[in-house]
Write a protein that holds these residues in place. Sequence first.
Motif, mmCIF file in Angstrom:
data_model
loop_
_atom_site.group_PDB
_atom_site.id
_atom_site.type_symbol
_atom_site.label_atom_id
_atom_site.label_comp_id
_atom_site.label_asym_id
_atom_site.label_seq_id
_atom_site.Cartn_x
_atom_site.Cartn_y
_atom_site.Cartn_z
ATOM 1 N N ASN A 253 -8.393 62.068 38.767
ATOM 2 C CA ASN A 253 -8.085 60.844 38.028
ATOM 3 C C ASN A 253 -7.677 59.712 38.959
ATOM 4 O O ASN A 253 -8.016 58.552 38.727
ATOM 5 C CB ASN A 253 -6.995 61.124 36.999
ATOM 6 N N GLU A 254 -6.945 60.061 40.023
ATOM 7 C CA GLU A 254 -6.539 58.986 40.930
ATOM 8 C C GLU A 254 -7.738 58.426 41.678
ATOM 9 O O GLU A 254 -7.856 57.215 41.872
ATOM 10 C CB GLU A 254 -5.464 59.451 41.914
ATOM 11 N N GLU A 255 -8.651 59.304 42.084
ATOM 12 C CA GLU A 255 -9.848 58.813 42.784
ATOM 13 C C GLU A 255 -10.619 57.845 41.889
ATOM 14 O O GLU A 255 -11.064 56.788 42.328
ATOM 15 C CB GLU A 255 -10.745 59.982 43.209
ATOM 16 N N PHE A 256 -10.731 58.194 40.598
ATOM 17 C CA PHE A 256 -11.424 57.329 39.651
ATOM 18 C C PHE A 256 -10.703 55.973 39.547
ATOM 19 O O PHE A 256 -11.319 54.909 39.631
ATOM 20 C CB PHE A 256 -11.486 58.019 38.278
ATOM 21 N N MET A 257 -9.377 56.025 39.416
ATOM 22 C CA MET A 257 -8.617 54.770 39.270
ATOM 23 C C MET A 257 -8.752 53.903 40.517
ATOM 24 O O MET A 257 -8.918 52.690 40.432
ATOM 25 C CB MET A 257 -7.149 55.066 38.966
ATOM 26 N N ARG A 258 -8.677 54.544 41.688
ATOM 27 C CA ARG A 258 -8.800 53.772 42.927
ATOM 28 C C ARG A 258 -10.174 53.100 43.005
ATOM 29 O O ARG A 258 -10.292 51.953 43.423
ATOM 30 C CB ARG A 258 -8.613 54.675 44.149
ATOM 31 N N ARG A 259 -11.214 53.844 42.620
ATOM 32 C CA ARG A 259 -12.572 53.274 42.647
ATOM 33 C C ARG A 259 -12.657 52.082 41.702
ATOM 34 O O ARG A 259 -13.164 51.027 42.036
ATOM 35 C CB ARG A 259 -13.580 54.331 42.193
ATOM 36 N N GLU A 260 -12.123 52.246 40.511
ATOM 37 C CA GLU A 260 -12.272 51.226 39.470
ATOM 38 C C GLU A 260 -11.390 50.003 39.714
ATOM 39 O O GLU A 260 -11.709 48.910 39.282
ATOM 40 C CB GLU A 260 -11.931 51.824 38.102
ATOM 41 N N LEU A 261 -10.255 50.212 40.377
ATOM 42 C CA LEU A 261 -9.309 49.101 40.562
ATOM 43 C C LEU A 261 -9.429 48.469 41.947
ATOM 44 O O LEU A 261 -8.818 47.430 42.211
ATOM 45 C CB LEU A 261 -7.861 49.589 40.345
ATOM 46 N N GLY A 262 -10.234 49.102 42.801
ATOM 47 C CA GLY A 262 -10.303 48.697 44.219
ATOM 48 C C GLY A 262 -10.675 47.235 44.412
ATOM 49 O O GLY A 262 -10.230 46.606 45.376
ATOM 50 N N ALA A 263 -11.492 46.694 43.499
ATOM 51 C CA ALA A 263 -11.983 45.325 43.712
ATOM 52 C C ALA A 263 -11.028 44.275 43.156
ATOM 53 O O ALA A 263 -11.295 43.075 43.265
ATOM 54 C CB ALA A 263 -13.354 45.187 43.059
ATOM 55 N N MET A 264 -9.928 44.693 42.560
ATOM 56 C CA MET A 264 -9.030 43.682 41.961
ATOM 57 C C MET A 264 -8.275 42.932 43.055
ATOM 58 O O MET A 264 -7.644 43.540 43.914
ATOM 59 C CB MET A 264 -8.042 44.345 40.996
ATOM 60 N N ARG A 265 -8.339 41.622 42.981
ATOM 61 C CA ARG A 265 -7.645 40.802 43.978
ATOM 62 C C ARG A 265 -6.131 40.907 43.795
ATOM 63 O O ARG A 265 -5.619 40.831 42.679
ATOM 64 C CB ARG A 265 -8.034 39.314 43.816
ATOM 65 N N GLY A 266 -5.436 41.104 44.909
ATOM 66 C CA GLY A 266 -3.970 41.063 44.855
ATOM 67 C C GLY A 266 -3.310 42.341 44.385
ATOM 68 O O GLY A 266 -2.094 42.381 44.212
ATOM 69 N N LEU A 267 -4.098 43.406 44.157
ATOM 70 C CA LEU A 267 -3.507 44.700 43.785
ATOM 71 C C LEU A 267 -3.788 45.674 44.920
ATOM 72 O O LEU A 267 -4.946 45.947 45.237
ATOM 73 C CB LEU A 267 -4.128 45.222 42.485
ATOM 74 N N THR A 268 -2.743 46.161 45.572
ATOM 75 C CA THR A 268 -2.927 47.128 46.664
ATOM 76 C C THR A 268 -2.248 48.429 46.285
ATOM 77 O O THR A 268 -1.021 48.480 46.162
ATOM 78 C CB THR A 268 -2.310 46.585 47.983
ATOM 79 N N LEU A 269 -3.043 49.460 46.058
ATOM 80 C CA LEU A 269 -2.466 50.774 45.774
ATOM 81 C C LEU A 269 -1.976 51.400 47.079
ATOM 82 O O LEU A 269 -2.407 51.003 48.168
ATOM 83 C CB LEU A 269 -3.503 51.666 45.091
ATOM 84 N N GLN A 270 -1.067 52.371 46.957
ATOM 85 C CA GLN A 270 -0.466 53.014 48.135
ATOM 86 C C GLN A 270 -1.549 53.426 49.137
ATOM 87 O O GLN A 270 -2.503 54.123 48.774
ATOM 88 C CB GLN A 270 0.324 54.259 47.701
ATOM 89 N N GLN A 271 -1.404 52.998 50.391
ATOM 90 C CA GLN A 271 -2.351 53.423 51.424
ATOM 91 C C GLN A 271 -1.974 54.818 51.900
ATOM 92 O O GLN A 271 -0.793 55.115 52.096
ATOM 93 C CB GLN A 271 -2.323 52.443 52.597
ATOM 94 N N VAL A 272 -2.996 55.626 52.082
ATOM 95 C CA VAL A 272 -2.752 57.031 52.441
ATOM 96 C C VAL A 272 -3.442 57.314 53.771
ATOM 97 O O VAL A 272 -4.665 57.185 53.868
ATOM 98 C CB VAL A 272 -3.301 57.957 51.334
ATOM 99 N N PRO A 273 -2.684 57.666 54.818
ATOM 100 C CA PRO A 273 -3.311 57.945 56.121
ATOM 101 C C PRO A 273 -4.337 59.063 56.010
ATOM 102 O O PRO A 273 -4.182 59.977 55.187
ATOM 103 C CB PRO A 273 -2.125 58.395 56.998
ATOM 104 N N SER A 274 -5.383 58.994 56.850
ATOM 105 C CA SER A 274 -6.450 60.010 56.747
ATOM 106 C C SER A 274 -5.922 61.404 57.073
ATOM 107 O O SER A 274 -6.498 62.408 56.645
ATOM 108 C CB SER A 274 -7.623 59.645 57.654
ATOM 109 N N ALA A 275 -4.816 61.494 57.818
ATOM 110 C CA ALA A 275 -4.242 62.826 58.135
ATOM 111 C C ALA A 275 -3.692 63.519 56.882
ATOM 112 O O ALA A 275 -3.518 64.735 56.876
ATOM 113 C CB ALA A 275 -3.132 62.678 59.173
ATOM 114 N N VAL A 276 -3.433 62.728 55.839
ATOM 115 C CA VAL A 276 -2.930 63.342 54.586
ATOM 116 C C VAL A 276 -4.130 63.890 53.825
ATOM 117 O O VAL A 276 -4.815 63.167 53.108
ATOM 118 C CB VAL A 276 -2.161 62.302 53.730
ATOM 119 N N ASN A 277 -4.414 65.177 53.996
ATOM 120 C CA ASN A 277 -5.624 65.735 53.395
ATOM 121 C C ASN A 277 -5.376 66.302 51.998
ATOM 122 O O ASN A 277 -6.301 66.698 51.309
ATOM 123 C CB ASN A 277 -6.246 66.796 54.307
ATOM 124 N N ARG A 278 -4.099 66.345 51.582
ATOM 125 C CA ARG A 278 -3.787 66.846 50.239
ATOM 126 C C ARG A 278 -2.422 66.295 49.876
ATOM 127 O O ARG A 278 -1.566 66.136 50.754
ATOM 128 C CB ARG A 278 -3.731 68.372 50.286
#
Length: 371
Positions: A253-278
């Motif tokens: 569900n989070e992957e879906f939300m990130r995809r759908e909300l990614g293009a919204m201007r001025g909304l930045t969801l928590q950035q997750v370092p690539s080392a965080v694999n789970r």
Amino acid sequence: MNIPQWPVAGGRERELLLAVLDSPQWGGFHEIVTHFEEQFAAYQHCLHAVSTFNGTVSLEAILTVAGIGPGDEVIVPAISFVSTATAVSRVGATPVFVDLEPYTFNVDPEQIAAAITGKTRAILTVHFGGPLCAIDRIGELARNHGLLLFEDAAHAHGSEWNGKRSGSFGLAGSFSFQNGKVMSSGEGGIVTTNDAGFAERCRSFANQGRRPGAGFFHHFTASTNLRLTALQAAILVAQLERLDGDIALRQRNEEFMRRELGAMRGLTLQQVPSAVNRRSHYLLLGRIDEQLFGISRDEFHRHMLRHGIPCTPFYPHPLYGNPIYAEGGCRVEPCPIAEACVRDAFWLPHRVLMSDEETVAEIVGRIRSLQ
Ligand SMILES: Cc1ncc(COP(=O)(O)O)c(C=O)c1O
């Protein structure tokens, strides 16, 4: 909005709970408590775990057993739940508050480096919202400066950094099983460690100073009783069994939300370092840039509530803004990011991410309608 309630119990919780109720031991000496500790330690890639009755006393136990006390400084992030700081204060040491990285909501290792003094004894780091903080760099700082490293992993059950789980990096980790956590027994906590001697001292501390092999009425230190009950352990064994499935659902569900909300201007969801694999997906965090987004964080918050979507407008202050620190008793490094988050950040609880596909799509639609 069809958002499920939390916590959730099924047949397995009831079955294990009834087995305890039918036994003559409801307290901490039932074998299910040891069984849960072994299961949870293994789950977090640790050799030992000592359960307690909440995540606040487990933090206090770790610091006490490690011998942290008056005259010592412990570096903590400026943003966390209050127990991260009060655990330090309650053992008589001084919390030193440092700033976050801009968008991970986790402590900035370089701010930790800048805050180290001759009095620093330990770093008590937090994995905020679920993803691990920059634990490699923080571990390196601890090693280079001869400091103890502790993890407050209350948000991070099952979270990993390059395949290694939270609570396994420093001398000890602390978890909470409070009502809202991703696995819960209403209240509850646990200490994890890979150090056998430290585990034994924690167990003795949590069990009125008893020692293995010595008599029940032989107490070796003026200690306390932090034992988890068998009733809680029964629920937690079942909750641990469902955790992997819950994480997978939240991740989808989070992957879906990130995809759908990614293009919204001025909304930045928590950035997750690539080392965080789970990660646990305990909170869905974001920041709103009012200029770009068009409305303020507070208006966003009201919009969410109006549509029945649970949302919290972040903490009202960094930890050092709590009345307990108004008179001092702490050291505060400059924290512009933490202060900005207080003004512009929000979180959704993990139960939002446990919704069905239709509901998640509806939530996304409600957010997208704002632009
Ligand atoms: C980061 C953090 N640390 C510690 C705690 C304290 O845990 P408890 O409520 O089990 O005492 C919590 C939450 O409740 C938390 O979110």
